[in-house]
Design a protein around this motif. Structure first.
Motif, PDB file in Angstrom:
ATOM      1  N   ALA A  38      -7.376 -23.945 -11.675  1.00 57.93           N
ATOM      2  CA  ALA A  38      -7.431 -24.269 -10.249  1.00 57.93           C
ATOM      3  C   ALA A  38      -6.582 -25.493  -9.946  1.00 57.93           C
ATOM      4  CB  ALA A  38      -8.877 -24.495  -9.818  1.00 57.93           C
ATOM      5  N   LEU A  39      -6.671 -26.510 -10.798  1.00 54.22           N
ATOM      6  CA  LEU A  39      -5.891 -27.730 -10.594  1.00 54.22           C
ATOM      7  C   LEU A  39      -4.395 -27.442 -10.650  1.00 54.22           C
ATOM      8  CD1 LEU A  39      -6.777 -31.194 -11.786  1.00 54.22           C
ATOM      9  CD2 LEU A  39      -4.477 -30.384 -12.199  1.00 54.22           C
ATOM     10  N   GLU A  40      -3.971 -26.679 -11.634  1.00 51.90           N
ATOM     11  CA  GLU A  40      -2.547 -26.343 -11.760  1.00 51.90           C
ATOM     12  C   GLU A  40      -2.049 -25.530 -10.566  1.00 51.90           C
ATOM     13  OE1 GLU A  40       0.287 -26.757 -14.418  1.00 51.90           O
ATOM     14  OE2 GLU A  40      -0.922 -28.475 -13.845  1.00 51.90           O
ATOM     15  N   ALA A  41      -2.858 -24.595 -10.106  1.00 53.49           N
ATOM     16  CA  ALA A  41      -2.462 -23.789  -8.935  1.00 53.49           C
ATOM     17  C   ALA A  41      -2.267 -24.698  -7.723  1.00 53.49           C
ATOM     18  CB  ALA A  41      -3.507 -22.721  -8.650  1.00 53.49           C
ATOM     19  N   LEU A  42      -3.170 -25.650  -7.536  1.00 48.67           N
ATOM     20  CA  LEU A  42      -3.046 -26.579  -6.405  1.00 48.67           C
ATOM     21  C   LEU A  42      -1.866 -27.524  -6.597  1.00 48.67           C
ATOM     22  CD1 LEU A  42      -6.796 -27.371  -5.744  1.00 48.67           C
ATOM     23  CD2 LEU A  42      -5.235 -26.064  -4.274  1.00 48.67           C
ATOM     24  N   ARG A  43      -1.616 -27.941  -7.823  1.00 44.69           N
ATOM     25  CA  ARG A  43      -0.461 -28.813  -8.090  1.00 44.69           C
ATOM     26  C   ARG A  43       0.835 -28.111  -7.688  1.00 44.69           C
ATOM     27  NH1 ARG A  43       3.531 -29.075 -11.588  1.00 44.69           N
ATOM     28  NH2 ARG A  43       2.726 -27.353 -12.839  1.00 44.69           N
ATOM     29  N   CYS A  44       0.978 -26.876  -8.132  1.00 47.33           N
ATOM     30  CA  CYS A  44       2.187 -26.108  -7.818  1.00 47.33           C
ATOM     31  C   CYS A  44       2.309 -25.853  -6.322  1.00 47.33           C
ATOM     32  CB  CYS A  44       2.187 -24.788  -8.587  1.00 47.33           C
ATOM     33  SG  CYS A  44       2.301 -24.984 -10.383  1.00 47.33           S
TER      34      CYS A  44
END
Length: 114
Positions: A38-44
């Motif tokens: 979830a964090l990586e998806a939001l970062r991208c």
């Protein structure tokens, strides 16, 4: 396309239910994976949306515990968030609008002029 990816990430969180995983220590590794995904998806998404909503994208990066500069190429690379990154509590970036209250505030208070 970015918003579609965010919707899919939201669906992923709803389906994996990290709040339920957190109730059992045996699920710790799975919970770590779900939260990191979830964090990586939001970062991208934040990187890709930064030219359109720069202030909100920066606010998102802050809540995700990310600092420093990033490039468009960083959005295409998965796994750039360091393990152990601490997120920060914050309010919603886009609070829900109470449509009834908004409509009431926009209604004419006086009779229109003829």
């Amino acid at each position: 396309s970015v918003l579609e990816a965010v919707r899919k990430a939201n669906k992923y969180v709803a389906e994996t239910q990290p709040w339920a995983l957190a109730k059992d220590e045996a699920n710790a590794k799975r919970l770590d994976t779900v939260l990191y995904t979830a964090l990586e998806a939001l970062r991208c998404a934040g990187i890709l949306l930064s030219p359109i909503i720069p202030n909100k994208a920066e606010e998102l990066r802050g809540q995700l515990g990310l600092s420093g500069t990033c490039t468009l190429q960083d959005a295409g690379t998965w796994g750039l968030t360091p393990a152990g990154t601490q997120t920060r509590l914050g309010g919603p970036l886009f609070p829900r609008v109470d449509l009834m209250a908004l409509n009431e505030s926009l209604e004419l208070k006086e009779e229109p002029l003829e």
